[in-house]
Enzyme design. Structure first.
Site: not given
Length: 209
Positions: A86-88, A123
């Site tokens: 995950a990435d923010t 994501g």
């Protein structure tokens, strides 16, 4: 949780490819019957100049998940894992605001965000460690930050909370007091959209209830 053994008989565990304590807590909150293994991956976070915010978070989340594959292979564990990456990011006026380098940069970001709407993109990538098959998606939430005085900005930065947060605030911590309202998924702003993740896990017949 319901888990269909017939379709994904070889899936032995979920792997969260993240060092984020917030994401660990969110995955733990799902109370999945499959064991969840936490694996911190070190990945290249450079991005292409022309990428949209959605492309940024999807590609970086996929990199994080894929980086866990050789690490799992070294452990030589039986069965396949579903790796979650995950990435923010925070986006204001088309600019991507990542984690601040120091308190001064945190204050600069907060000055820009205060009193305005901005977007938070997260994501999520799910990768089968045995086949390399990947599913990637994202969510976007709009956030309105309260108008803040210079004194408020300085005091918040001094708490240290902004230091490891994209956009220099954490909505699940003291940052909750400077957010006026949101439009979209709250957990997306925390860093892992649980509704989206549950839909993606369901494609592997892994259900949260």
């Amino acid at each position: 949780m319901a888990y269909n053994q017939s379709r994904n008989e070889a899936i032995s565990q979920l792997v969260l490819a993240s060092s984020s304590p917030r994401r660990k807590e969110l995955v733990a909150s799902l109370d999945l019957s499959l064991p969840v293994y936490i694996l911190s991956t070190d990945t290249d976070e450079t991005i292409e100049a022309g990428w949209s915010p959605a492309q940024v978070v999807e590609q970086l989340s996929l990199r994080k998940a894929n980086a866990a594959i050789p690490m799992l292979q070294q452990k030589q564990e039986d069965g396949a894992s579903i790796i979650i990456g995950a990435d923010t990011i925070v986006v204001l006026d088309g600019d991507v605001l990542g984690k601040p380098a120091d308190d001064e940069e945190a204050k600069s970001m907060l000055r820009r965000l205060q009193g305005r709407w901005h977007e938070v993109y997260s994501g999520v990538a799910c990768v089968n460690s045995a086949t390399g098959e990947a599913k990637v998606a994202h969510r976007m939430t709009k956030v309105m930050m309260k108008p803040l005085s210079e004194n408020q900005i300085a005091r918040y930065a001094a708490t240290g909370e902004p230091r490891d947060k994209a956009g220099s605030y954490g909505i699940q911590g003291l940052g909750s007091t400077i957010v006026e309202r949101i439009d979209g998924c709250y957990f997306n702003v925390v860093g892992l959209p649980l509704s989206l993740l549950s839909d993606m896990l369901a494609t592997y017949d892994i259900a949260v209830f």
